[in-house]
Design a protein around this motif. Structure first.
Motif, PDB file in Angstrom:
ATOM      1  N   ASP A   1     -22.277 -91.733  60.978  1.00 51.86           N
ATOM      2  CA  ASP A   1     -21.589 -90.680  61.716  1.00 51.86           C
ATOM      3  C   ASP A   1     -21.742 -89.401  60.901  1.00 51.86           C
ATOM      4  OD1 ASP A   1     -19.674 -89.584  63.678  1.00 51.86           O
ATOM      5  OD2 ASP A   1     -18.251 -89.572  62.017  1.00 51.86           O
TER       6      ASP A   1
ATOM      7  N   ASP B   1     -24.542 -89.259  65.803  1.00 51.26           N
ATOM      8  CA  ASP B   1     -25.048 -90.469  65.158  1.00 51.26           C
ATOM      9  C   ASP B   1     -26.466 -90.239  64.659  1.00 51.26           C
ATOM     10  OD1 ASP B   1     -22.716 -91.809  65.650  1.00 51.26           O
ATOM     11  OD2 ASP B   1     -23.471 -92.924  67.387  1.00 51.26           O
TER      12      ASP B   1
ATOM     13  N   ALA C   1     -15.782 -93.312  65.230  1.00 48.84           N
ATOM     14  CA  ALA C   1     -17.046 -93.761  64.652  1.00 48.84           C
ATOM     15  C   ALA C   1     -16.978 -95.240  64.289  1.00 48.84           C
ATOM     16  CB  ALA C   1     -17.383 -92.929  63.429  1.00 48.84           C
TER      17      ALA C   1
END
Length: 437
Positions: free
Chosen positions: A100, A86, A128
């Motif tokens: 992501d 992230d 994600a």
């Protein structure tokens, strides 16, 4: 960090949570354990066609997060790799969204066309979206792979080769910083100054992503990764009259002589500034270093006015690697488009085709006079039809709607909708990502 994105192709596969294994045809897709990082790293090197490089186990172990390093295992051996993490992505207007970031994607040449990439990608994007990431991003090694997963080229890398003898230096009368100064700093000081300065800058540049501590350690030589030769660069920090850092240029110089004639090349690695006068001062500095006859800027904002700062703009010629750079895939349409600002008031309805389902549907983007926008699902008649890949290309303003319509990437369902929608989505300057990942 350097680009580590690569991928093979294959048939659709199934997703799965980070904790679950996915087995098809005897090949298992799963998250790797920390004790498997060394074997995964070797598979990564083989996938990148670099089996000769040394082991980067300790570096990879520092990158390891539960569920974020995936591998395909066949008969006890890793035959594909995939990693995500992230990060924060700056969007038009200066807000940030969670992205992501996908990297280290390989499929061993013996296992292509078996759907391994699709299974890893499907799994990661689903996870994600569940975590709340608004978008996914990557740097595509090959153009024709990632559009099928909903990614579209969202930023471009742009560079210049500047012949200093022809350029004649920078023009007189350009904005300056009264009382400002430029100092060379060593790598230890750069690790102290750089992160805070970069964090102040990145929220001013749409397309920029955050840098973690490991990135700065690698860029300053505190950590060296086998296969990526590192030589200490120069680092020049610009400070204002109060001593506050406002810009940074990191560069290397090739020591080359034509007999007794200096013919050195200065290559810019990093150059960013909080304001235009500081940027001008840094460009003036790198274009005036003794013995240097050529300045190579491999990656700078596509709208950077560097050539126009020179007395002879034609002395700056395009760099050979100018091309699409960061690709983007929208995962949460409302979160992504509600975060950015817009170029003009109005309303446009997009009909998005996304087989994976993340961005599918009909979306109305309504923009107020102050440039703030609101994106909601709607059942209203659509103005434009496009797929998820084209949506990713449009999100940061990296391409125009009329151009995509001409290319057949967007279908105009209402006459004039492409031009009208383009006014909404347009940004003052093109998005730019300074970093590979």
């Amino acid at each position: 960090m350097g680009n580590e994105t690569y991928g093979g192709t294959g048939d659709p596969g199934t997703g799965g949570s980070p904790e679950e294994a996915d087995v098809v045809g005897g090949i298992e897709i799963r998250a790797i354990g920390e004790d498997e990082v060394e074997a995964w790293d070797r598979a990564l090197a083989v996938g990148f066609l670099r089996p000769h490089v040394g082991r980067a186990t300790e570096f990879r172990r520092r990158q390891w997060e539960p569920g974020r390093m995936l591998g395909a295992v066949d008969d006890g051996r890793f035959v594909a790799t995939f990693r995500s993490f992230d990060t924060e992505l700056t969007v038009p207007g200066g807000a940030v969204v969670t992205a992501d970031a996908i990297t280290a994607v390989t499929v061993t040449s013996t296992h292509r066309r078996r759907g391994l990439l699709r299974r890893m990608m499907t799994r990661d994007l689903a996870a994600a979206r569940e975590r709340g990431a608004a978008v996914a991003i990557l740097v595509a090694a090959e153009y024709n792979i990632y559009g099928r997963y909903g990614f579209g080229p969202a930023t471009h890398g742009h560079g210049w080769n500047v012949d200093l003898l022809r350029a004649g230096g920078l023009r007189d009368g350009l904005p300056t910083v009264p009382g400002g100064r430029i100092d060379l700093v060593d790598m230890a000081e750069l690790r102290k100054i750089g992160p805070e300065l970069f964090d102040r800058w990145r929220v001013t540049q749409a397309g920029a992503i955050a840098r973690d501590e490991l990135t700065w350690q690698r860029g300053t030589g505190e950590i060296e990764v086998p296969g990526f030769d590192w030589k200490e660069p120069f680092a020049a920090v610009h400070r204002d009259a109060g001593g506050i850092p406002t810009g940074l240029a990191v560069y290397k110089i090739d020591d080359n002589w034509d007999g007794s004639y200096p013919n050195c090349t200065l290559t810019v690695i990093d150059l960013f500034a909080l304001d235009r006068p500081t940027a001008t001062e840094l460009w003036r500095f790198v274009c005036s270093v003794d013995w240097v006859r050529k300045v190579v800027v491999e990656n700078v904002g596509p709208d950077d006015p560097l050539p126009l700062l020179l007395n002879e703009p034609r002395a700056a010629t395009p760099h050979v690697d100018n091309a699409d750079y960061m690709w983007l895939r929208v995962l949460d349409v409302e979160a992504a488009f509600n975060a950015r600002t817009y170029g003009a008031p109005g309303r446009v309805v997009l009909d998005v085709d996304d087989p994976a389902g993340h961005a599918a549907g009909r979306w109305a983007i309504e923009v107020a006079p102050d440039g703030t926008g609101r994106c909601v699902r709607t059942e209203d008649e659509a103005d434009l039809a496009l797929d998820a890949s084209a949506l990713g290309t449009l999100y940061l303003g990296g391409e125009t709607l009329p151009r995509l319509a001409l290319a057949g990437r967007v279908t105009e369902l209402r006459p004039g909708a492409a031009a009208a929608g383009d006014l909404l989505l347009r940004t003052p300057l093109l998005a730019w990502n300074i970093d590979g990942f």
